[in-house]
Write a protein that holds these residues in place. Structure first.
Motif, PDB file in Angstrom:
ATOM      1  N   GLU A   1    -134.285  60.005 -70.986  1.00 41.03           N
ATOM      2  CA  GLU A   1    -135.030  61.017 -72.404  1.00 41.03           C
ATOM      3  C   GLU A   1    -134.235  61.533 -72.734  1.00 41.03           C
ATOM      4  O   GLU A   1    -134.532  61.771 -74.283  1.00 41.03           O
ATOM      5  CB  GLU A   1    -136.748  61.619 -71.083  1.00 41.03           C
ATOM      6  N   HIS A   2    -133.551  62.530 -71.974  1.00 44.43           N
ATOM      7  CA  HIS A   2    -133.000  63.624 -72.846  1.00 44.43           C
ATOM      8  C   HIS A   2    -131.809  62.650 -73.772  1.00 44.43           C
ATOM      9  O   HIS A   2    -131.696  63.338 -74.838  1.00 44.43           O
ATOM     10  CB  HIS A   2    -132.225  64.252 -71.941  1.00 44.43           C
TER      11      HIS A   2
ATOM     12  N   ASP B   1    -131.814  63.943 -77.832  1.00 50.98           N
ATOM     13  CA  ASP B   1    -130.541  64.246 -78.399  1.00 50.98           C
ATOM     14  C   ASP B   1    -130.077  62.950 -79.769  1.00 50.98           C
ATOM     15  O   ASP B   1    -129.487  63.600 -80.755  1.00 50.98           O
ATOM     16  CB  ASP B   1    -129.378  64.729 -77.771  1.00 50.98           C
TER      17      ASP B   1
ATOM     18  N   VAL C   1    -135.001  57.160 -81.967  1.00 51.07           N
ATOM     19  CA  VAL C   1    -136.203  57.325 -81.280  1.00 51.07           C
ATOM     20  C   VAL C   1    -137.462  56.390 -80.846  1.00 51.07           C
ATOM     21  O   VAL C   1    -137.682  56.567 -79.463  1.00 51.07           O
ATOM     22  CB  VAL C   1    -136.666  58.417 -82.762  1.00 51.07           C
TER      23      VAL C   1
ATOM     24  N   HIS D   1    -136.444  56.017 -76.935  1.00 54.17           N
ATOM     25  CA  HIS D   1    -136.227  57.614 -76.483  1.00 54.17           C
ATOM     26  C   HIS D   1    -138.158  57.233 -76.284  1.00 54.17           C
ATOM     27  O   HIS D   1    -138.713  57.087 -75.515  1.00 54.17           O
ATOM     28  CB  HIS D   1    -136.067  59.097 -77.834  1.00 54.17           C
TER      29      HIS D   1
ATOM     30  N   TYR E   1    -140.690  57.065 -72.430  1.00 59.45           N
ATOM     31  CA  TYR E   1    -141.082  57.414 -72.216  1.00 59.45           C
ATOM     32  C   TYR E   1    -142.098  56.644 -72.117  1.00 59.45           C
ATOM     33  O   TYR E   1    -143.237  57.103 -70.490  1.00 59.45           O
ATOM     34  CB  TYR E   1    -141.180  58.513 -73.503  1.00 59.45           C
TER      35      TYR E   1
ATOM     36  N   GLY F   1    -143.676  65.940 -81.784  1.00 55.88           N
ATOM     37  CA  GLY F   1    -142.133  64.756 -81.416  1.00 55.88           C
ATOM     38  C   GLY F   1    -143.545  63.425 -81.777  1.00 55.88           C
ATOM     39  O   GLY F   1    -142.502  63.005 -82.912  1.00 55.88           O
ATOM     40  N   PHE F   2    -144.424  63.505 -81.480  1.00 54.91           N
ATOM     41  CA  PHE F   2    -145.147  62.242 -81.621  1.00 54.91           C
ATOM     42  C   PHE F   2    -145.410  62.245 -83.144  1.00 54.91           C
ATOM     43  O   PHE F   2    -144.936  61.172 -83.868  1.00 54.91           O
ATOM     44  CB  PHE F   2    -146.383  62.155 -80.746  1.00 54.91           C
TER      45      PHE F   2
ATOM     46  N   PHE G   1    -142.626  61.218 -84.467  1.00 58.70           N
ATOM     47  CA  PHE G   1    -142.139  59.641 -84.654  1.00 58.70           C
ATOM     48  C   PHE G   1    -142.933  58.816 -85.802  1.00 58.70           C
ATOM     49  O   PHE G   1    -142.059  57.973 -86.563  1.00 58.70           O
ATOM     50  CB  PHE G   1    -142.388  59.029 -83.101  1.00 58.70           C
TER      51      PHE G   1
ATOM     52  N   MET H   1    -142.058  58.901 -89.455  1.00 63.54           N
ATOM     53  CA  MET H   1    -140.631  57.877 -89.730  1.00 63.54           C
ATOM     54  C   MET H   1    -140.335  56.325 -89.534  1.00 63.54           C
ATOM     55  O   MET H   1    -140.203  55.531 -90.005  1.00 63.54           O
ATOM     56  CB  MET H   1    -139.704  58.219 -88.395  1.00 63.54           C
TER      57      MET H   1
ATOM     58  N   MET I   1    -140.130  72.100 -75.946  1.00 62.45           N
ATOM     59  CA  MET I   1    -139.637  71.855 -74.889  1.00 62.45           C
ATOM     60  C   MET I   1    -138.860  71.985 -73.215  1.00 62.45           C
ATOM     61  O   MET I   1    -139.208  72.410 -72.563  1.00 62.45           O
ATOM     62  CB  MET I   1    -139.132  69.763 -75.053  1.00 62.45           C
TER      63      MET I   1
ATOM     64  N   LYS J   1    -137.817  75.048 -71.657  1.00 61.74           N
ATOM     65  CA  LYS J   1    -137.885  76.367 -70.705  1.00 61.74           C
ATOM     66  C   LYS J   1    -137.353  77.856 -70.924  1.00 61.74           C
ATOM     67  O   LYS J   1    -137.931  79.142 -70.829  1.00 61.74           O
ATOM     68  CB  LYS J   1    -138.660  76.193 -69.736  1.00 61.74           C
TER      69      LYS J   1
HETATM   70  C1  HEM Z   1    -138.811  62.844 -84.364  1.00 61.48           C
HETATM   71  C2  HEM Z   1    -138.408  62.530 -82.900  1.00 61.48           C
HETATM   72  C3  HEM Z   1    -138.337  63.341 -82.066  1.00 61.48           C
HETATM   73  C4  HEM Z   1    -137.094  63.810 -81.938  1.00 61.48           C
HETATM   74  C5  HEM Z   1    -135.817  63.942 -82.522  1.00 61.48           C
HETATM   75  C6  HEM Z   1    -137.248  64.215 -80.376  1.00 61.48           C
HETATM   76  C7  HEM Z   1    -135.798  65.050 -79.465  1.00 61.48           C
HETATM   77  C8  HEM Z   1    -135.688  64.864 -77.956  1.00 61.48           C
HETATM   78  C9  HEM Z   1    -134.999  65.811 -77.664  1.00 61.48           C
HETATM   79  C10 HEM Z   1    -133.541  66.726 -78.473  1.00 61.48           C
HETATM   80  C11 HEM Z   1    -134.938  66.048 -76.431  1.00 61.48           C
HETATM   81  C12 HEM Z   1    -134.500  67.250 -75.457  1.00 61.48           C
HETATM   82  C13 HEM Z   1    -133.334  66.390 -75.275  1.00 61.48           C
HETATM   83  C14 HEM Z   1    -132.540  67.465 -74.079  1.00 61.48           C
HETATM   84  O1  HEM Z   1    -133.250  67.421 -73.927  1.00 61.48           O
HETATM   85  O2  HEM Z   1    -131.336  66.963 -74.162  1.00 61.48           O
HETATM   86  C15 HEM Z   1    -136.782  65.270 -76.456  1.00 61.48           C
HETATM   87  C16 HEM Z   1    -137.349  65.345 -75.200  1.00 61.48           C
HETATM   88  C17 HEM Z   1    -138.262  64.826 -74.544  1.00 61.48           C
HETATM   89  N1  HEM Z   1    -138.460  64.141 -75.609  1.00 61.48           N
HETATM   90 FE1  HEM Z   1    -138.154  63.769 -77.303  1.00 61.48          FE
HETATM   91  N2  HEM Z   1    -138.409  63.146 -79.243  1.00 61.48           N
HETATM   92  C18 HEM Z   1    -138.928  62.430 -80.366  1.00 61.48           C
HETATM   93  C19 HEM Z   1    -139.997  62.077 -80.178  1.00 61.48           C
HETATM   94  C20 HEM Z   1    -140.442  62.232 -79.040  1.00 61.48           C
HETATM   95  C21 HEM Z   1    -141.999  61.594 -78.774  1.00 61.48           C
HETATM   96  C22 HEM Z   1    -142.753  60.352 -79.937  1.00 61.48           C
HETATM   97  C23 HEM Z   1    -141.934  60.866 -77.430  1.00 61.48           C
HETATM   98  C24 HEM Z   1    -143.263  61.039 -76.592  1.00 61.48           C
HETATM   99  C25 HEM Z   1    -144.493  60.640 -76.987  1.00 61.48           C
HETATM  100  C26 HEM Z   1    -141.109  62.164 -76.477  1.00 61.48           C
HETATM  101  C27 HEM Z   1    -140.927  62.329 -75.376  1.00 61.48           C
HETATM  102  C28 HEM Z   1    -139.883  63.470 -74.836  1.00 61.48           C
HETATM  103  C29 HEM Z   1    -140.283  63.476 -73.828  1.00 61.48           C
HETATM  104  C30 HEM Z   1    -140.838  63.050 -72.633  1.00 61.48           C
HETATM  105  C31 HEM Z   1    -139.366  64.295 -73.348  1.00 61.48           C
HETATM  106  C32 HEM Z   1    -138.365  65.428 -71.752  1.00 61.48           C
HETATM  107  C33 HEM Z   1    -139.216  66.257 -71.438  1.00 61.48           C
HETATM  108  C34 HEM Z   1    -138.881  66.564 -70.321  1.00 61.48           C
HETATM  109  O3  HEM Z   1    -137.683  65.643 -69.797  1.00 61.48           O
HETATM  110  O4  HEM Z   1    -139.121  67.681 -69.774  1.00 61.48           O
HETATM  111  N3  HEM Z   1    -140.106  62.739 -77.536  1.00 61.48           N
HETATM  112  N4  HEM Z   1    -137.117  64.670 -77.269  1.00 61.48           N
END
Ligand code: HEM
Length: 218
Positions: free
Chosen positions: A44-45, A49, A88, A91, A95, A120-121, A124, A127, A168, A170
């Motif tokens: 996921e991470h 990224d 994405v 990603h 998830y 985040g959604f 997405f 896009m 996201m 903390k």
């Molecule tokens: C433009 C769209 C998105 C971008 C650029 C993005 C980017 C990121 C980034 C940079 C991280 C953290 C990575 C890290 O810690 O190294 C992350 C974590 C996460 N993202 Fe996204 N994300 C996007 C869309 C989404 C969507 C659509 C979902 C789900 C509906 C989602 C769910 C999550 C989850 C569950 C995590 C990890 C949370 C955790 O570990 O506590 N993301 N995302």
């Protein structure tokens, strides 16, 4: 030299393969047990990224083209944007399938109730039309002006991605703030570019307007 590299038919093939390296490394780590104690979170991470990195790289094409006078760079913009979309999609799929084990009710609850997932959604979803309309056929169908307007949604996606990351984490907001800095510079450059292209025209138009009104009074 630079020109012939950028216009070579191999340049796109090489770039395509380079853009696949992060995915290839994750697949390798999956099979060699290199994903750590929590593989779902690792994936996921990593894919999150890479989505943000590809969004930033895609947004860098126009400034680099103009600053270094390399118009040929435009050839690579669509591919880079589509790779942001590819990452994405990975990603979101991770998830959906690994984190939420296809529990759509829980996903819906997350999207509604957890602000970082909501934003985040949104990034997405924004896009999706951009990926669909990225072809030459769609540019023709929409017309350059409307296509460009629509594709400005990538700015919102990038901002949503940064906010999503910031909300996201903390405690240590260091990395999300670094991304915020990069995206701000890339969007700020566009504002500056727009202003420098339009301000003189506005001034000229105003001068012309003043001249006509004063000559009308005379
Ligand atoms: C433009 C769209 C998105 C971008 C650029 C993005 C980017 C990121 C980034 C940079 C991280 C953290 C990575 C890290 O810690 O190294 C992350 C974590 C996460 N993202 Fe996204 N994300 C996007 C869309 C989404 C969507 C659509 C979902 C789900 C509906 C989602 C769910 C999550 C989850 C569950 C995590 C990890 C949370 C955790 O570990 O506590 N993301 N995302």
């Amino acid at each position: 030299m630079m020109n012939s590299i950028l216009t070579s038919k191999w340049a796109k093939v090489v770039l395509f393969l380079v853009c696949l390296i992060p995915a290839g490394m994750l697949i390798r780590d999956f099979f060699t047990g290199g994903l750590g104690g929590n593989p779902t979170q690792f994936l996921e991470h990593a894919t999150g990224d890479w989505t943000l990195r590809f969004l930033a790289i895609t947004l860098s094409v126009s400034p680099l083209r103009k600053i270094f006078r390399l118009p040929q760079l435009i050839r690579f913009r669509r591919m880079l944007g589509l790779f942001a979309f590819f990452y994405v999609c990975c990603h979101f799929t991770i998830y959906l399938c690994l984190d939420q084990v296809l529990d759509f009710h829980s996903v819906l609850k997350d999207v509604i109730k957890r602000p970082f997932i909501t934003v985040g959604f949104t990034g997405f979803v924004l896009m999706i039309p951009l990926a669909i309309t990225s072809t030459a056929g769609w540019i023709r169908r929409l017309g350059g002006r409307r296509w460009r307007m629509l594709h400005r949604a990538i700015y919102l996606s990038a901002v949503a991605g940064v906010v999503h990351y910031y909300w996201m984490v903390k405690s240590d907001v260091h990395l999300p703030l670094e991304y915020a800095g990069v995206i701000s510079v890339l969007l700020g450059w566009r504002l500056f570019d727009w202003y420098t292209n339009h301000a003189p025209r506005t001034a000229t138009a105003e001068a012309a307007h003043k001249e006509t009104s004063s000559s009308a009074v005379e």
